[in-house]
Design an enzyme around this catalytic site. Structure first.
Site, short mmCIF file in Angstrom:
data_model
loop_
_atom_site.label_atom_id
_atom_site.label_comp_id
_atom_site.label_asym_id
_atom_site.label_seq_id
_atom_site.Cartn_x
_atom_site.Cartn_y
_atom_site.Cartn_z
N TRP A 155 44.63 18.76 51.98
CA TRP A 155 43.95 17.80 51.10
C TRP A 155 44.88 17.29 50.00
O TRP A 155 44.54 16.35 49.28
CB TRP A 155 42.67 18.40 50.49
N ARG A 156 46.04 17.93 49.85
CA ARG A 156 46.99 17.43 48.84
C ARG A 156 47.88 16.33 49.40
O ARG A 156 48.51 15.60 48.65
CB ARG A 156 47.87 18.58 48.32
N GLU B 53 37.11 20.39 47.62
CA GLU B 53 36.63 21.18 46.48
C GLU B 53 35.26 21.81 46.78
O GLU B 53 34.99 22.93 46.37
CB GLU B 53 36.55 20.32 45.20
N GLN C 214 33.23 28.52 47.68
CA GLN C 214 32.91 29.92 47.99
C GLN C 214 33.86 30.49 49.03
O GLN C 214 33.59 31.54 49.61
CB GLN C 214 31.48 30.03 48.55
N TYR D 178 32.81 20.98 37.26
CA TYR D 178 34.11 21.31 37.85
C TYR D 178 34.53 20.26 38.89
O TYR D 178 35.64 19.73 38.82
CB TYR D 178 34.05 22.71 38.50
N ASP E 198 37.25 26.25 36.78
CA ASP E 198 36.56 27.15 37.72
C ASP E 198 36.89 28.60 37.35
O ASP E 198 37.51 28.85 36.30
CB ASP E 198 36.98 26.83 39.17
N CYS F 233 47.97 34.80 38.79
CA CYS F 233 47.05 35.52 37.89
C CYS F 233 45.78 35.83 38.71
O CYS F 233 44.71 35.30 38.46
CB CYS F 233 46.74 34.65 36.67
N CYS G 69 52.57 39.16 36.94
CA CYS G 69 53.08 38.59 35.68
C CYS G 69 54.58 38.29 35.73
O CYS G 69 55.05 37.37 35.05
CB CYS G 69 52.79 39.54 34.52
N CYS H 209 51.42 34.85 26.83
CA CYS H 209 50.19 35.51 27.27
C CYS H 209 49.82 36.73 26.43
O CYS H 209 50.55 37.73 26.37
CB CYS H 209 50.33 35.92 28.74
N THR I 147 24.48 36.43 47.91
CA THR I 147 24.75 36.64 46.49
C THR I 147 23.79 37.67 45.88
O THR I 147 24.22 38.59 45.19
CB THR I 147 24.61 35.29 45.73
FE1 SF4 Z 1 48.04 36.14 34.06
FE2 SF4 Z 1 49.16 36.49 31.68
FE3 SF4 Z 1 50.10 37.82 33.74
FE4 SF4 Z 1 50.46 35.19 33.56
S1 SF4 Z 1 51.30 36.78 32.22
S2 SF4 Z 1 49.84 36.33 35.39
S3 SF4 Z 1 48.55 34.55 32.58
S4 SF4 Z 1 48.06 38.03 32.87
#
Ligand code: SF4
Length: 358
Positions: A26-27, A39, A44, A122, A140, A194, A202, A211, A302
């Protein structure tokens, strides 16, 4: 939520997105129709699972007109396996409105989009920003998770007031020249770095420097979640019934409740009145039969969990006009009728026994 923290992430996030964005069907051509369909499917369902559905759907229903005019059976068949069939119903309702009110052209204003069935904040934000380049946020669960970790949001993010505040903050920093890319970058970061289950990655994150959760070593404390509601458990008996020609009984479920209006193998929820299998079959008009018990299964919605017991019923005598079944051949069933995922195991076992009987 600090605005300066949010402002600092924009450049790094965009650079990361331009480098790392996954290639998704879809991109490739992000028209309003493609963004809308993808979307809704993604609401779900995981990206990898959606890809083949999206491609099949777009091939068969390439524009709003085709979607508005397709039969419900074909639409549900295209949706089979994605679940939450109301999404498909709403797509078609919206498509009909777009045909009548906008001559088949998806409106390019947020207000008109959000007024269509099945399109919430959204989805309206996603279509407006990705397809029309308008600076609206698309927030979202992925975005809320990233933002809550980034800023150390201690409140429950899914609460309307908190979500609205987060959306307003994003609205202030969304880059006017790349709103679609920015929204997709946040979504993509939430989906691939994340992540929701397990530790976020991270070490690969472009906004790690800013962060809060990372620096405080509290990544799993966010997002703060609302206490889970308990799921109701129901016992359900499902009957894969064949007549003496080998045709299979299916019927439409009630227009209310779980899987409303969809095709099913005849079933009963058996936690209200105690009834025997024979009494139930009798109510179905099946007077004589041979019954084989199928493997037990479960299906989780659900708010409800079904514990499923299945029965393969070879009906030898059926009272006429005593039920709302239609009888279909195995081929017709597979080709033309969408069987909800909850009944898929019964279908597989039933077909296997049918083949053995041949
Ligand atoms: Fe998520 Fe923060 Fe880790 Fe980035 S640094 S993946 S925003 S927890």
């Amino acid at each position: 939520m600090s605005r300066s923290t949010l402002e600092k992430i924009v450049d790094n996030l965009l650079k990361w997105y331009h480098r790392e964005a996954r290639i998704l069907p879809w991109r490739e051509y992000p028209t309003a129709y493609h963004v809308w369909i993808s979307e809704i499917m993604l609401q779900q369902t995981r990206v990898e699972a959606v890809k083949p559905y999206f491609e099949r759907f777009i091939t068969q229903l390439p524009d709003v007109k085709e979607l508005a005019e397709v039969s419900e059976e074909t639409l549900f068949k295209l949706w089979e396996g994605l679940g939450y069939y109301n999404r498909a119903r709403n797509l078609q309702k919206a498509a009909k409105i777009i045909m009548e009110k906008y001559h088949g052209k998806i409106p390019n204003s947020y207000e008109e989009l959000i007024a269509l069935p099945g399109i919430g904040e959204y989805t309206a934000g996603a279509i407006s920003s990705i397809a029309f380049g308008l600076p609206y946020p698309a927030v979202d669960g992925n975005v809320l998770r990233v933002l809550s970790r980034l800023t150390g949001e201690e409140r429950i993010c899914s609460q309307t007031k908190v979500k609205r505040e987060i959306t307003e903050e994003i609205q202030k920093i969304i880059p006017k020249n790349q709103p679609g890319e920015f929204n997709q970058a946040l979504m993509e970061l939430g989906a691939s770095v994340c992540i929701p289950n397990g530790l976020p990655l991270c070490h690969r994150c472009p906004i790690q420097k800013e962060c809060f959760a990372f620096h405080e070593d509290r990544v799993l404390d966010f997002p703060v979640k609302a206490p889970k509601k308990r799921r109701v458990t129901q016992q359900i008996w499902v009957f894969f019934i064949i007549n003496n020609k080998g045709y299979i009984a299916i019927r439409k479920r009630n227009q209310k409740g779980v899987l409303h209006g969809l095709w099913e193998f005849p079933s009963v929820i058996c936690d209200e009145k105690e009834m025997s299998i024979f009494q139930i079959l009798n109510k179905f008009g099946i007077l004589k039969s041979e019954i084989t018990t199928l493997e037990k299964g479960k299906h989780i919605f659900t708010h409800i969990q079904w514990n499923i017991e299945g029965f393969f019923v070879e009906a030898a005598e059926i009272k006429e006009n005593s039920n709302d079944f239609i009888w279909v051949s195995q081929d017709e069933l597979i080709k033309n009728y969408a069987v909800p995922t909850a009944f898929k195991k019964i279908l597989e076992q039933g077909i296997e026994l049918l083949k053995k009987n041949e």
